[in-house]
Design a protein around this motif. Structure first.
Motif, PDB file in Angstrom:
ATOM      1  N   ASP A  56      -2.137  19.441 -58.796  1.00 54.99           N
ATOM      2  CA  ASP A  56      -2.732  20.687 -58.281  1.00 54.99           C
ATOM      3  C   ASP A  56      -3.489  20.421 -56.992  1.00 54.99           C
ATOM      4  N   GLY A  57      -3.608  21.461 -56.192  1.00 53.89           N
ATOM      5  CA  GLY A  57      -4.334  21.388 -54.925  1.00 53.89           C
ATOM      6  C   GLY A  57      -4.801  22.759 -54.518  1.00 53.89           C
ATOM      7  N   ARG A  58      -5.763  22.776 -53.606  1.00 60.46           N
ATOM      8  CA  ARG A  58      -6.296  24.052 -53.119  1.00 60.46           C
ATOM      9  C   ARG A  58      -6.424  23.967 -51.601  1.00 60.46           C
ATOM     10  N   GLY A  59      -6.096  25.109 -50.980  1.00 59.22           N
ATOM     11  CA  GLY A  59      -6.168  25.149 -49.518  1.00 59.22           C
ATOM     12  C   GLY A  59      -6.251  26.576 -49.016  1.00 59.22           C
ATOM     13  N   ALA A  60      -5.545  26.841 -47.926  1.00 58.03           N
ATOM     14  CA  ALA A  60      -5.606  28.157 -47.305  1.00 58.03           C
ATOM     15  C   ALA A  60      -4.279  28.446 -46.621  1.00 58.03           C
ATOM     16  N   VAL A  61      -4.054  29.728 -46.350  1.00 60.12           N
ATOM     17  CA  VAL A  61      -2.847  30.159 -45.661  1.00 60.12           C
ATOM     18  C   VAL A  61      -2.963  29.825 -44.176  1.00 60.12           C
ATOM     19  N   THR A  62      -1.914  29.268 -43.604  1.00 61.99           N
ATOM     20  CA  THR A  62      -1.889  28.946 -42.179  1.00 61.99           C
ATOM     21  C   THR A  62      -0.495  29.259 -41.650  1.00 61.99           C
ATOM     22  N   THR A  63      -0.171  28.759 -40.483  1.00 64.15           N
ATOM     23  CA  THR A  63       1.158  28.973 -39.909  1.00 64.15           C
ATOM     24  C   THR A  63       1.895  27.642 -39.818  1.00 64.15           C
ATOM     25  N   LEU A  64       3.220  27.740 -39.801  1.00 65.63           N
ATOM     26  CA  LEU A  64       4.037  26.530 -39.796  1.00 65.63           C
ATOM     27  C   LEU A  64       4.016  25.850 -38.429  1.00 65.63           C
ATOM     28  N   LYS A  65       4.054  26.634 -37.361  1.00 66.67           N
ATOM     29  CA  LYS A  65       4.085  26.085 -36.008  1.00 66.67           C
ATOM     30  C   LYS A  65       2.699  26.188 -35.377  1.00 66.67           C
ATOM     31  N   PRO A  66       2.294  25.184 -34.599  1.00 66.65           N
ATOM     32  CA  PRO A  66       0.954  25.240 -33.986  1.00 66.65           C
ATOM     33  C   PRO A  66       0.772  26.406 -33.024  1.00 66.65           C
ATOM     34  N   ASP A  67       1.845  26.811 -32.321  1.00 65.06           N
ATOM     35  CA  ASP A  67       1.689  27.898 -31.356  1.00 65.06           C
ATOM     36  C   ASP A  67       1.634  29.270 -32.018  1.00 65.06           C
ATOM     37  N   ASP A 326       5.439  32.126 -38.497  1.00 66.92           N
ATOM     38  CA  ASP A 326       6.019  31.623 -39.744  1.00 66.92           C
ATOM     39  C   ASP A 326       4.888  31.123 -40.624  1.00 66.92           C
ATOM     40  N   ILE A 327       4.720  31.775 -41.771  1.00 64.18           N
ATOM     41  CA  ILE A 327       3.583  31.486 -42.625  1.00 64.18           C
ATOM     42  C   ILE A 327       3.791  30.185 -43.381  1.00 64.18           C
ATOM     43  N   ALA A 328       2.690  29.545 -43.744  1.00 64.02           N
ATOM     44  CA  ALA A 328       2.706  28.305 -44.514  1.00 64.02           C
ATOM     45  C   ALA A 328       1.364  28.168 -45.218  1.00 64.02           C
ATOM     46  N   VAL A 329       1.252  27.144 -46.040  1.00 71.06           N
ATOM     47  CA  VAL A 329       0.006  26.880 -46.777  1.00 71.06           C
ATOM     48  C   VAL A 329      -0.369  25.430 -46.554  1.00 71.06           C
ATOM     49  N   GLU A 330      -1.619  25.215 -46.177  1.00 73.75           N
ATOM     50  CA  GLU A 330      -2.126  23.855 -46.101  1.00 73.75           C
ATOM     51  C   GLU A 330      -2.994  23.622 -47.329  1.00 73.75           C
ATOM     52  N   THR A 331      -2.637  22.647 -48.110  1.00 79.00           N
ATOM     53  CA  THR A 331      -3.344  22.330 -49.338  1.00 79.00           C
ATOM     54  C   THR A 331      -3.757  20.870 -49.314  1.00 79.00           C
ATOM     55  N   TYR A 332      -4.701  20.505 -50.171  1.00 78.30           N
ATOM     56  CA  TYR A 332      -5.266  19.158 -50.179  1.00 78.30           C
ATOM     57  C   TYR A 332      -5.107  18.554 -51.572  1.00 78.30           C
ATOM     58  N   VAL A 333      -4.675  17.291 -51.629  1.00 77.81           N
ATOM     59  CA  VAL A 333      -4.487  16.584 -52.896  1.00 77.81           C
ATOM     60  C   VAL A 333      -5.370  15.343 -52.894  1.00 77.81           C
ATOM     61  N   TRP A 400       7.648  35.180 -49.681  1.00 81.59           N
ATOM     62  CA  TRP A 400       6.202  35.325 -49.847  1.00 81.59           C
ATOM     63  C   TRP A 400       5.760  36.714 -49.391  1.00 81.59           C
ATOM     64  N   PRO A 401       4.642  37.205 -49.893  1.00 81.52           N
ATOM     65  CA  PRO A 401       4.191  38.558 -49.520  1.00 81.52           C
ATOM     66  C   PRO A 401       3.899  38.677 -48.025  1.00 81.52           C
ATOM     67  N   LYS A 402       4.277  39.820 -47.472  1.00 83.20           N
ATOM     68  CA  LYS A 402       3.997  40.077 -46.059  1.00 83.20           C
ATOM     69  C   LYS A 402       2.531  40.419 -45.828  1.00 83.20           C
ATOM     70  N   GLN A 403       1.824  40.807 -46.887  1.00 82.25           N
ATOM     71  CA  GLN A 403       0.435  41.212 -46.730  1.00 82.25           C
ATOM     72  C   GLN A 403      -0.526  40.036 -46.570  1.00 82.25           C
ATOM     73  N   LEU A 404      -0.041  38.827 -46.679  1.00 80.59           N
ATOM     74  CA  LEU A 404      -0.921  37.663 -46.574  1.00 80.59           C
ATOM     75  C   LEU A 404      -1.497  37.564 -45.163  1.00 80.59           C
ATOM     76  N   SER A 405      -2.741  37.210 -45.075  1.00 77.51           N
ATOM     77  CA  SER A 405      -3.407  37.013 -43.787  1.00 77.51           C
ATOM     78  C   SER A 405      -3.761  35.542 -43.609  1.00 77.51           C
ATOM     79  N   ILE A 406      -3.795  35.125 -42.353  1.00 80.87           N
ATOM     80  CA  ILE A 406      -4.107  33.730 -42.044  1.00 80.87           C
ATOM     81  C   ILE A 406      -5.538  33.417 -42.475  1.00 80.87           C
ATOM     82  N   GLY A 407      -5.708  32.329 -43.207  1.00 80.74           N
ATOM     83  CA  GLY A 407      -7.026  31.917 -43.668  1.00 80.74           C
ATOM     84  C   GLY A 407      -7.312  32.272 -45.117  1.00 80.74           C
ATOM     85  N   ALA A 408      -6.428  33.082 -45.752  1.00 74.96           N
ATOM     86  CA  ALA A 408      -6.646  33.439 -47.153  1.00 74.96           C
ATOM     87  C   ALA A 408      -6.520  32.206 -48.038  1.00 74.96           C
TER      88      ALA A 408
END
Length: 450
Positions: A56-67, A326-333, A400-408
């Motif tokens: 298991d891990g916990r993180g936040a919503v981010t984007t796949l590409k840095p730009d 492009d949405i993504a999730v950064e999580t920490y293990v 994934w849901p379109k309603q997701l916001s960056i940082g959630a």
């Protein structure tokens, strides 16, 4: 227990007592026994059910590409705020003007700075071309001097040949005169001897003496002519040396002037390049007064306010959130779980504020979770003491849901090997880590690489 009975060998038979027999024959006790036995059998059977190990891990919503991530727009030059063209919440396209600033450095106050610099560049280019023409003229002059020197040397060589021929001619004339002198001397001696014998008159002797004197005088003249011819030869050779030295000096001076002109031309060329660099810098700086959007997106926040405020280079102006990403999730293990995670591993993700029912061991029975795959693993530990992992949506599963916001906020479980429940209970009781698991595809890839 105290032994107070007199007879220790008394046997009690339950069948003799009606109360015991009545109680033993009640049906609900049999049903209870069956339920207990069935439940125990069910528990034993459950121990052999499959259980998916996970991390298991916990993180936040981010984007796949840095730009695609929120970015802050900065100014490249110092200036004073003159006019705003946007407000918070506006949508801007790439290249739209956000802010206009004016100049505050005295080196750039001249409104005709670009045109004046352009004139300086043109003047220096003309000077560069003039030095190039001067270099060409000096090269022509050097070629002319070389040609003239060649002609002068040929003329001097011809004089030397003439002097040599004249010396040869005078030498031959001198030898002829010497022969004439010997003949005149012989004739004079013969005439004198015949005169003594009375065979020749005195006048004939006088004539022979006169011819002898003339021959003696002529031989001196001829010797003078021979010496004069030799002097002419020497003068011709001296002239050759003088011509060589004179034209060597002239050609060297021409080359020196040429190299001086070339040096000045190169220096002028360097000045032209410097002025052109300044001209381009001034032109680019002139376009930096208007701060534009680097990409299309929404203005999240204005970091400055007001008119007339002076700002330095690199000051944050506004924050822009790109419109498409492009949405993504950064999580920490935890560090102990890092070796169990690999690129391409399947991950189940759920988000804060999104309804879900999670069974970590049976991901197929969970509700409200979404599939993902690991696309990047950071090998340097983060400030929170864990390792960062980037997860992107799995294309083979539900979007994934379109309603997701960056940082959630987001939580995730990385799916590992499938084992029986009894093995998982035994592993947790002994404090063992999950099985080191790699998919078959990764093993085959590693074999191919080897």
């Amino acid at each position: 227990m105290l032994n107070i009975s007199k007879d220790n060998n008394i046997l009690i038979t339950p069948g003799k007592y009606a109360s015991i027999t009545s109680v033993a024959r009640r049906p609900h006790y049999k049903l209870l026994n069956r339920i207990i036995v069935g439940f125990l059998v069910f528990l034993v059977a459950c121990l052999f059910l499959p259980w998916t190990q996970n991390i298991d891990g916990r993180g936040a919503v981010t984007t796949l590409k840095p730009d695609h991530r929120p970015q802050t727009v900065h100014n490249a030059i110092a200036g004073r705020i003159e006019k705003w063209f946007v407000q918070e919440g506006d949508y801007v396209n790439k290249g739209d003007t956000i802010l206009f600033i004016s100049e505050i450095k005295e080196d750039y106050f001249d409104p005709n700075l670009i045109s004046n610099t352009k004139q300086q560049v043109d003047a220096k280019k003309m000077a560069y071309d003039s030095y190039g023409e001067k270099v060409g003229s000096l090269e022509v002059q050097a070629k002319s001097l070389l040609t003239e020197r060649q002609l002068k040397l040929e003329q001097g060589r011809n004089k030397i040949k003439q002097a040599l021929l004249k010396i040869k001619s005078d030498s031959m004339d001198l030898e002829a005169v010497k022969t004439q002198l010997r003949i005149a001397n012989t004739q004079f001696d013969r005439s004198t001897a015949l005169n003594k014998e009375g065979l020749k008159p005195l006048t004939d002797v006088e004539q022979k003496r006169l011819k002898l004197q003339e021959a003696q005088a002529y031989i001196i003249t001829q010797e003078n002519k021979l010496l004069s011819s030799k002097n002419e030869l020497i003068n011709a050779r001296v002239e050759i040396n003088r011509i060589t030295a004179e034209y060597a000096e002239k050609i060297s001076k021409s080359h020196s002037d040429k190299f001086t002109a070339l040096s000045t031309q190169y220096d002028t060329g360097a000045q032209v390049n410097k002025l052109e660099n300044q001209f381009v810098n001034y032109s680019v700086r002139n376009g930096l007064y208007y701060i534009t959007a680097p990409q299309s997106g929404y203005v999240n926040r204005a970091l400055l306010a007001g008119i007339g405020e002076t700002i330095k280079e690199g000051t944050g102006i506004v924050s822009i959130m790109p419109a498409g990403y492009d949405i993504a999730v950064e999580t920490y293990v935890d560090p102990i779980d890092l070796p169990l995670v690999h690129r391409g591993a399947k991950v189940r993700v759920w988000f804060d504020g999104w309804p879900r029912i999670v069974f970590s061991g049976w991901p197929g029975l969970s509700y409200g979770t979404f599939g993902g795959r690991v696309v990047a693993i950071e090998n340097f530990i983060s400030t929170n003491g864990k390792y960062r992992i980037l997860v992107s949506p799995d294309k083979d599963e539900e979007k994934w849901p379109k309603q997701l916001s960056i940082g959630a906020g987001a939580e995730s479980i990385a799916l590992l090997d499938t084992v029986p429940i009894w093995y998982e209970i035994w592993r947790n009781l002994n404090g063992f880590p999950p099985n080191f698991y790699k998919p078959d595809g990764q093993d085959s890839n590693s074999k191919d690489k080897k």
